[in-house]
Design a protein around this motif. Structure first.
Motif, mmCIF file in Angstrom:
data_model
loop_
_atom_site.group_PDB
_atom_site.id
_atom_site.type_symbol
_atom_site.label_atom_id
_atom_site.label_comp_id
_atom_site.label_asym_id
_atom_site.label_seq_id
_atom_site.Cartn_x
_atom_site.Cartn_y
_atom_site.Cartn_z
ATOM 1 N N VAL A 80 1.106 5.658 -0.314
ATOM 2 C CA VAL A 80 0.385 6.905 -0.078
ATOM 3 C C VAL A 80 1.101 8.053 -0.782
ATOM 4 O O VAL A 80 2.328 8.089 -0.846
ATOM 5 C CB VAL A 80 0.266 7.216 1.443
ATOM 6 C CG1 VAL A 80 1.628 7.390 2.083
ATOM 7 C CG2 VAL A 80 -0.607 8.451 1.697
ATOM 8 N N SER A 140 -5.039 12.465 1.397
ATOM 9 C CA SER A 140 -4.003 11.701 0.699
ATOM 10 C C SER A 140 -4.617 10.782 -0.354
ATOM 11 O O SER A 140 -5.777 10.393 -0.249
ATOM 12 C CB SER A 140 -3.210 10.854 1.696
ATOM 13 O OG SER A 140 -2.498 11.675 2.583
ATOM 14 N N TYR A 152 -4.129 7.027 -2.281
ATOM 15 C CA TYR A 152 -3.556 5.710 -1.993
ATOM 16 C C TYR A 152 -3.606 4.846 -3.241
ATOM 17 O O TYR A 152 -4.490 4.997 -4.071
ATOM 18 C CB TYR A 152 -4.330 5.020 -0.870
ATOM 19 C CG TYR A 152 -4.211 5.746 0.445
ATOM 20 C CD1 TYR A 152 -3.186 5.440 1.327
ATOM 21 C CD2 TYR A 152 -5.102 6.742 0.796
ATOM 22 C CE1 TYR A 152 -3.052 6.112 2.529
ATOM 23 C CE2 TYR A 152 -4.988 7.430 1.991
ATOM 24 C CZ TYR A 152 -3.963 7.110 2.858
ATOM 25 O OH TYR A 152 -3.838 7.779 4.045
ATOM 26 N N LEU A 163 0.857 -1.185 0.000
ATOM 27 C CA LEU A 163 0.000 0.000 0.000
ATOM 28 C C LEU A 163 0.892 1.232 0.000
ATOM 29 O O LEU A 163 1.837 1.319 0.795
ATOM 30 C CB LEU A 163 -0.913 -0.001 1.229
ATOM 31 C CG LEU A 163 -1.918 1.138 1.314
ATOM 32 C CD1 LEU A 163 -2.954 1.040 0.190
ATOM 33 C CD2 LEU A 163 -2.597 1.136 2.673
#
Length: 177
Positions: free
Chosen positions: A121, A153, A155, A119
């Motif tokens: 960001v 943000s 992602y 993941l």
């Protein structure tokens, strides 16, 4: 010990140059900077205090990053390092649900042989994505606590595949001043 110079001459005559090395340099008695060539991949940076391990992941770094600073180390201690490239396509089915200051991400696992999922960001104003969470293979969810300023943000999720490990490099830190 004429083998190495002869190998270098053979590579140069063949139109090849030796690959730049993965290196570790002391920049102070207790700071190490690692450097490696840009291969277009992201990299997992690991260290151990014994060449046989156990190995600890320091950081997952985004593509085209070619160095890492490991600061404020224990004086007069051996540190062993290795890096491992990673790649993976960006998933299109990442879903996020926010509850208070926690975001829960879910996705479909469409790859049978991944090493896990990464993941990433991109914080407001940042030029690129940074890795923030790594899951194991076959996992399809993770949760993050938002830090101040991360509410807007972006992602993205990558299916994670690792390349070969680098050779191990070693540095022993010096005495504190």
């Amino acid at each position: 010990m004429r083998v190495k110079p002869l190998l270098l001459v053979a590579l140069l005559l063949a139109g090849c140059s030796p690959a730049p090395a993965f290196t570790a340099s002391l920049t102070s008695p207790t700071d190490v900077v690692l450097s490696w060539p840009d291969d277009g991949a992201g990299h997992r940076v690991e260290y151990a205090n014994d060449p046989a391990g156990p190995w600890t992941t320091l950081r997952f770094l985004p593509a085209h990053t070619t160095s890492y600073h490991h600061p404020d180390l224990i004086p007069e201690t051996p540190f062993y390092y290795r890096v491992q490239p990673f790649t993976g396509p960006v998933s299109t089915d990442l879903k996020a649900v926010t509850s208070g200051d926690t975001v829960t991400f879910t996705w479909a696992d469409r790859t049978p042989d991944e090493a896990g999922f990464l993941l990433e960001v991109r914080r407001p104003g940042a030029p690129d994505f940074d890795p923030v969470e790594v899951t194991g293979p076959d996992e399809t969810t993770c949760a993050l606590s938002l830090l101040p300023g991360e509410e807007r943000s972006a992602y993205r999720l990558r299916t994670l595949h690792y390349g070969p490990l680098s050779p191990v490099v070693h540095r022993t830190t010096g005495k504190e001043r």
